[in-house]
Design a protein around this motif. Structure first.
Motif, PDB file in Angstrom:
ATOM      1  N   LEU A  18       0.875  -1.060  -0.199  1.00  0.00           N
ATOM      2  CA  LEU A  18       0.157   0.115   0.000  1.00  0.00           C
ATOM      3  C   LEU A  18       0.957   1.245  -0.174  1.00  0.00           C
ATOM      4  O   LEU A  18       0.418   2.398  -0.604  1.00  0.00           O
ATOM      5  CB  LEU A  18      -0.825   0.055   1.233  1.00  0.00           C
ATOM      6  N   VAL A  19       2.039   1.330   0.729  1.00  0.00           N
ATOM      7  CA  VAL A  19       2.705   2.586   1.010  1.00  0.00           C
ATOM      8  C   VAL A  19       4.308   2.377   0.598  1.00  0.00           C
ATOM      9  O   VAL A  19       5.066   3.143   1.230  1.00  0.00           O
ATOM     10  CB  VAL A  19       2.500   3.220   2.289  1.00  0.00           C
ATOM     11  N   GLY A  20       4.515   1.391  -0.122  1.00  0.00           N
ATOM     12  CA  GLY A  20       5.994   0.932  -0.087  1.00  0.00           C
ATOM     13  C   GLY A  20       6.818   1.980  -0.795  1.00  0.00           C
ATOM     14  O   GLY A  20       8.107   1.616  -0.765  1.00  0.00           O
ATOM     15  N   LEU A  57      -0.971   9.605  -5.794  1.00  0.00           N
ATOM     16  CA  LEU A  57      -2.307  10.386  -5.115  1.00  0.00           C
ATOM     17  C   LEU A  57      -3.409   9.303  -5.756  1.00  0.00           C
ATOM     18  O   LEU A  57      -4.286   9.069  -4.668  1.00  0.00           O
ATOM     19  CB  LEU A  57      -2.345  11.450  -5.616  1.00  0.00           C
ATOM     20  N   ASN A  58      -3.376   9.182  -6.997  1.00  0.00           N
ATOM     21  CA  ASN A  58      -4.528   8.429  -7.470  1.00  0.00           C
ATOM     22  C   ASN A  58      -4.617   6.797  -6.798  1.00  0.00           C
ATOM     23  O   ASN A  58      -5.581   6.516  -6.347  1.00  0.00           O
ATOM     24  CB  ASN A  58      -4.662   8.144  -9.013  1.00  0.00           C
ATOM     25  N   SER A  59      -3.556   6.262  -6.647  1.00  0.00           N
ATOM     26  CA  SER A  59      -3.364   5.072  -5.764  1.00  0.00           C
ATOM     27  C   SER A  59      -3.877   4.928  -4.291  1.00  0.00           C
ATOM     28  O   SER A  59      -4.477   4.184  -4.110  1.00  0.00           O
ATOM     29  CB  SER A  59      -2.062   4.470  -6.066  1.00  0.00           C
ATOM     30  N   MET A  60      -3.514   6.207  -3.858  1.00  0.00           N
ATOM     31  CA  MET A  60      -3.934   6.282  -2.562  1.00  0.00           C
ATOM     32  C   MET A  60      -5.130   6.307  -2.280  1.00  0.00           C
ATOM     33  O   MET A  60      -5.740   6.260  -1.304  1.00  0.00           O
ATOM     34  CB  MET A  60      -2.832   7.158  -1.673  1.00  0.00           C
ATOM     35  N   ILE A  61      -5.863   7.047  -3.060  1.00  0.00           N
ATOM     36  CA  ILE A  61      -7.190   7.621  -3.131  1.00  0.00           C
ATOM     37  C   ILE A  61      -8.144   6.022  -3.188  1.00  0.00           C
ATOM     38  O   ILE A  61      -8.867   5.826  -2.602  1.00  0.00           O
ATOM     39  CB  ILE A  61      -7.602   8.498  -4.207  1.00  0.00           C
ATOM     40  N   GLU A  62      -7.368   5.499  -4.360  1.00  0.00           N
ATOM     41  CA  GLU A  62      -8.296   4.183  -4.508  1.00  0.00           C
ATOM     42  C   GLU A  62      -8.121   3.177  -3.305  1.00  0.00           C
ATOM     43  O   GLU A  62      -8.986   2.256  -3.262  1.00  0.00           O
ATOM     44  CB  GLU A  62      -7.694   3.538  -5.902  1.00  0.00           C
ATOM     45  N   VAL A  66      -6.336   8.448   1.022  1.00  0.00           N
ATOM     46  CA  VAL A  66      -6.244   9.942   0.632  1.00  0.00           C
ATOM     47  C   VAL A  66      -7.790  10.254   0.033  1.00  0.00           C
ATOM     48  O   VAL A  66      -8.108   9.489  -0.725  1.00  0.00           O
ATOM     49  CB  VAL A  66      -5.091  10.290  -0.100  1.00  0.00           C
ATOM     50  N   ASN A  67      -8.336  11.485   0.411  1.00  0.00           N
ATOM     51  CA  ASN A  67      -9.233  11.898  -0.210  1.00  0.00           C
ATOM     52  C   ASN A  67      -8.989  13.131  -1.251  1.00  0.00           C
ATOM     53  O   ASN A  67      -7.951  13.876  -0.828  1.00  0.00           O
ATOM     54  CB  ASN A  67     -10.402  12.469   0.754  1.00  0.00           C
ATOM     55  N   LEU A  85      -8.804   6.362   7.789  1.00  0.00           N
ATOM     56  CA  LEU A  85      -7.650   5.057   7.412  1.00  0.00           C
ATOM     57  C   LEU A  85      -6.338   5.397   7.274  1.00  0.00           C
ATOM     58  O   LEU A  85      -5.477   4.927   7.813  1.00  0.00           O
ATOM     59  CB  LEU A  85      -8.462   4.398   6.267  1.00  0.00           C
ATOM     60  N   GLY A  86      -6.231   6.786   6.512  1.00  0.00           N
ATOM     61  CA  GLY A  86      -4.958   7.226   6.351  1.00  0.00           C
ATOM     62  C   GLY A  86      -4.316   8.035   7.364  1.00  0.00           C
ATOM     63  O   GLY A  86      -3.128   7.665   7.678  1.00  0.00           O
ATOM     64  N   LYS A  87      -5.072   8.508   8.438  1.00  0.00           N
ATOM     65  CA  LYS A  87      -4.755   8.960   9.663  1.00  0.00           C
ATOM     66  C   LYS A  87      -4.192   7.841  10.549  1.00  0.00           C
ATOM     67  O   LYS A  87      -3.297   8.094  11.635  1.00  0.00           O
ATOM     68  CB  LYS A  87      -5.639   9.797  10.230  1.00  0.00           C
TER      69      LYS A  87
END
Length: 107
Positions: A18-20, A57-62, A66-67, A85-87
């Motif tokens: 997810l955040v690699g 950004l698009n990946s993290m939105i998906e 991120v919103n 969830l990001g927080k």
């Protein structure tokens, strides 16, 4: 978004999936302090291309981290902010910051 059945069995591998990338981690770091516009993120992430920023950004939105808030104005005004969830990832970033500080003190 990664489907549950497609997620790695290992929980650490799921997090890395997810955040690699370094960019995703740094985007999350930057969004800790509050919503940011694309231009603000680009300025603070020295060396990131517009393409990689947009893809990240698009990946993290998906993935639900991120919103994207579009103010529907001219000129365009878009902000990105962490979802709940990001927080929830903030303690991990803080632990990474602390460890980085410790590492620097040891070398």
């Amino acid at each position: 978004m990664i489907k549950k059945e497609e997620m790695p069995l290992c929980d650490v591998a799921t997090t890395v999936e997810l955040v690699g990338s370094k960019w995703k981690l740094l985007i999350l770091r930057d969004l800790i302090s509050g919503p940011k516009r694309t231009s603000e993120l680009k300025r603070s992430l020295s060396g990131i291309s517009q393409k990689v920023l947009t893809e990240s950004l698009n990946s993290m939105i998906e993935d639900g981290l991120v919103n994207r808030l579009d103010f529907k104005k001219v000129p365009p005004h878009v902000e990105y902010r962490l979802t709940p969830l990001g927080k929830s990832f903030l303690p991990v970033i803080e632990a990474m910051r602390q460890w980085g500080k410790y590492y620097k003190s040891q070398i």
